[in-house]
Design a protein around this motif. Structure first.
Motif, short mmCIF file in Angstrom:
data_model
loop_
_atom_site.label_atom_id
_atom_site.label_comp_id
_atom_site.label_asym_id
_atom_site.label_seq_id
_atom_site.Cartn_x
_atom_site.Cartn_y
_atom_site.Cartn_z
N TRP A 44 0.83 -1.21 0.00
CA TRP A 44 0.00 0.00 0.00
C TRP A 44 0.86 1.26 0.00
O TRP A 44 0.36 2.36 0.25
N GLY A 45 2.12 1.14 -0.31
CA GLY A 45 2.99 2.29 -0.36
C GLY A 45 4.07 2.11 -1.40
O GLY A 45 4.17 1.05 -2.03
N PRO A 46 4.89 3.13 -1.61
CA PRO A 46 5.88 3.06 -2.70
C PRO A 46 7.04 2.13 -2.41
O PRO A 46 7.83 1.87 -3.30
N TYR A 47 7.17 1.63 -1.18
CA TYR A 47 8.27 0.74 -0.85
C TYR A 47 7.74 -0.46 -0.06
O TYR A 47 6.85 -0.32 0.76
N LEU A 48 8.34 -1.61 -0.31
CA LEU A 48 8.01 -2.81 0.44
C LEU A 48 9.19 -3.15 1.35
O LEU A 48 10.32 -3.29 0.87
N GLY A 49 8.92 -3.29 2.63
CA GLY A 49 9.95 -3.69 3.56
C GLY A 49 10.14 -5.20 3.56
O GLY A 49 9.53 -5.93 2.77
N PRO A 50 10.98 -5.70 4.46
CA PRO A 50 11.17 -7.15 4.56
C PRO A 50 9.88 -7.83 4.99
O PRO A 50 8.99 -7.22 5.60
N GLY A 51 9.78 -9.10 4.66
CA GLY A 51 8.58 -9.85 5.02
C GLY A 51 7.42 -9.65 4.08
O GLY A 51 6.27 -9.82 4.47
N HIS A 52 7.72 -9.28 2.84
CA HIS A 52 6.68 -9.10 1.83
C HIS A 52 7.10 -9.79 0.54
O HIS A 52 8.29 -9.99 0.28
N LEU A 53 6.13 -10.12 -0.27
CA LEU A 53 6.36 -10.56 -1.63
C LEU A 53 6.05 -9.42 -2.59
O LEU A 53 4.97 -8.83 -2.52
N ASP A 54 7.00 -9.09 -3.46
CA ASP A 54 6.67 -8.25 -4.60
C ASP A 54 6.39 -9.17 -5.77
O ASP A 54 6.33 -10.41 -5.62
N ALA A 55 6.17 -8.61 -6.96
CA ALA A 55 5.79 -9.44 -8.10
C ALA A 55 6.85 -10.49 -8.41
O ALA A 55 6.53 -11.65 -8.71
N GLY A 56 8.13 -10.11 -8.31
CA GLY A 56 9.20 -11.06 -8.61
C GLY A 56 9.30 -12.18 -7.61
O GLY A 56 9.41 -13.36 -7.96
N ARG A 57 9.27 -11.83 -6.32
CA ARG A 57 9.36 -12.87 -5.30
C ARG A 57 8.10 -13.74 -5.29
O ARG A 57 8.17 -14.94 -5.00
N ALA A 58 6.95 -13.15 -5.60
CA ALA A 58 5.72 -13.94 -5.69
C ALA A 58 5.81 -14.95 -6.83
O ALA A 58 5.34 -16.08 -6.72
N ALA A 59 6.43 -14.55 -7.94
CA ALA A 59 6.61 -15.48 -9.05
C ALA A 59 7.56 -16.61 -8.66
O ALA A 59 7.35 -17.77 -9.05
N GLN A 60 8.59 -16.30 -7.88
CA GLN A 60 9.47 -17.35 -7.38
C GLN A 60 8.72 -18.29 -6.44
O GLN A 60 8.92 -19.52 -6.48
N ALA A 61 7.88 -17.71 -5.58
CA ALA A 61 7.06 -18.56 -4.71
C ALA A 61 6.16 -19.47 -5.53
O ALA A 61 5.97 -20.65 -5.19
N LEU A 62 5.62 -18.95 -6.60
CA LEU A 62 4.74 -19.74 -7.46
C LEU A 62 5.49 -20.94 -8.04
O LEU A 62 4.95 -22.05 -8.11
N ALA A 63 6.74 -20.71 -8.44
CA ALA A 63 7.54 -21.81 -8.98
C ALA A 63 7.77 -22.89 -7.94
O ALA A 63 7.78 -24.08 -8.25
N ARG A 64 7.94 -22.50 -6.68
CA ARG A 64 8.16 -23.47 -5.62
C ARG A 64 6.88 -24.23 -5.27
O ARG A 64 6.89 -25.43 -5.03
N LEU A 65 5.77 -23.50 -5.21
CA LEU A 65 4.50 -24.10 -4.79
C LEU A 65 3.87 -24.95 -5.88
O LEU A 65 3.17 -25.93 -5.59
N ALA A 66 4.05 -24.54 -7.14
CA ALA A 66 3.55 -25.28 -8.31
C ALA A 66 2.06 -25.60 -8.24
O ALA A 66 1.66 -26.76 -8.43
N PRO A 67 1.20 -24.61 -7.96
CA PRO A 67 -0.24 -24.88 -8.03
C PRO A 67 -0.70 -24.93 -9.48
O PRO A 67 0.07 -24.62 -10.40
N ARG A 68 -1.95 -25.29 -9.69
CA ARG A 68 -2.51 -25.22 -11.03
C ARG A 68 -2.86 -23.79 -11.41
O ARG A 68 -2.74 -23.39 -12.56
#
Length: 257
Positions: A175-199
Motif C-alpha cells: 500500500w505504499g511506494p516501498y516494500l519492507g522485509p517480510g513481503h512478496l513483490d511481483a518477482g518474489r511472488a513469481a518465485q514462490a509460485l515456482a516453488r509451490l507449483a499450483p494449477r
C-alpha cells in the motif's frame, strides 16, 4: 464441484468450496488511517457473508475491527494465537465465534479443513506492541486446496510447510511506494509460485489502497504489480494459470484431483 474465488481488493477474498464461504482478511472501508481506497468500489454487503473468516496477522489492514464487526452473528473467525490479548477490541466481538490458531492447527468447517501455516512477516499490532502472535497463512482444503498467503516473505521451507495446493492467493505488492522485509513483490511472488507449483494463482494485496497525498510518488508501484506478476509468472512458472482479477471479479476453477 468447482472452487470459486472472488477478489474484493487488498487481501480480502471469498473462497467458495464445498458450499462453504471462506473470507480472508476482511477490509471493507474507503479509508484506513492514512490510506485511501483508490480502486474498486466498496464491496456490497453480500461480500461480508461468510461461514468462516480468516485473519492472517494483526496489522490493521488485515485485522480490521470495524470490518469484522459487520460480519453476521455466528460467523466463525480464526485469528493468530494471542490476538485477543494483543488486540483487546476482539473481545468485544461477542457475536462471532473466535478461535485462536497457530501453525499446524487444523479447523474443520463442514466439509472443509482449514490448516494454519507459518508466514515470514511482522506479527505485531503496529505501530507498537510486543511479538505476541504469529503471522499466518492458511490452506483451505475441500474439493480444492487453496493457499491464502496473508503477508509473507519468501522462505526456504515454504513449499514444504504449505504442501501441495491447487490454487495460490499470493500478495504481489503493498500500500505504499516501498516494500519492507517480510513481503512478496511481483518477482518474489513469481518465485514462490515456482516453488509451490499450483494449477492456478490469483494475485492480491496490490492496487487498492494508497497513502493520501502520495498520488504522484512512484505511481507504478500502485498500478503495475498485477501485470508484472503475470509477466514474471509466465517466466518462472509457465505451467501455472494466473487469473488477474479486477476488484469484485471472480473466477470459477475446475479442480481435478
Amino acid at each position: 464441484m468447482p472452487v470459486e474465488i472472488t477478489w474484493w481488493g487488498h487481501a480480502t477474498c471469498t473462497v467458495v468450496d464445498s458450499n462453504i464461504r471462506v473470507l480472508t482478511d476482511p477490509l471493507f472501508v474507503g479509508r484506513l488511517a492514512h490510506l485511501r481506497r483508490r480502486r474498486g468500489a466498496l464491496p456490497a454487503p453480500d461480500a461480508r457473508r461468510a461461514d468462516v473468516a480468516l485473519v492472517s496477522h494483526l496489522h490493521a489492514d488485515h485485522l480490521h475491527l470495524p470490518s469484522l464487526a459487520r460480519l453476521a452473528p455466528g460467523t466463525r473467525l480464526l485469528v493468530p494465537r494471542g490476538a485477543p490479548r494483543a488486540v483487546p477490541g476482539l473481545r468485544r466481538l461477542a457475536h462471532l465465534c473466535i478461535a485462536e490458531v497457530a501453525p499446524g492447527d487444523e479447523t474443520v468447517i463442514g466439509d472443509l479443513v482449514v490448516r494454519a501455516v507459518s508466514a515470514r512477516h511482522d506479527g505485531r499490532r503496529l505501530p507498537i506492541g510486543p511479538h505476541r502472535s504469529p503471522a499466518l497463512g492458511y490452506v483451505v482444503e475441500g474439493e480444492a486446496r487453496t493457499y491464502f498467503a496473508g503477508d509473507t516473505g519468501l522462505f526456504d521451507s515454504m513449499a514444504e510447510e504449505v504442501g501441495p495446493v491447487d490454487v495460490a492467493l499470493l500478495p504481489v505488492g503493498g500500500w505504499g511506494p516501498y516494500l519492507g522485509p517480510g513481503h512478496l513483490d511481483a518477482g518474489r511472488a513469481a518465485q514462490a509460485l515456482a516453488r509451490l507449483a499450483p494449477r492456478s494463482a490469483v494475485p492480491v494485496h496490490y492496487g487498492t489502497y494508497w497513502p493520501i497525498g502520495m498520488d504522484a510518488v512512484r505511481p507504478h508501484e500502485f498500478h503495475a504489480p498485477g501485470d508484472e506478476f503475470v509477466r514474471l509468472a509466465a517466466e518462472y512458472a509457465p505451467q501455472v494459470t494466473v487469473h488477474k482479477l479486477g476488484h469484485g471479479e471472480g473466477v470459477r476453477l475446475e479442480v481435478a484431483r
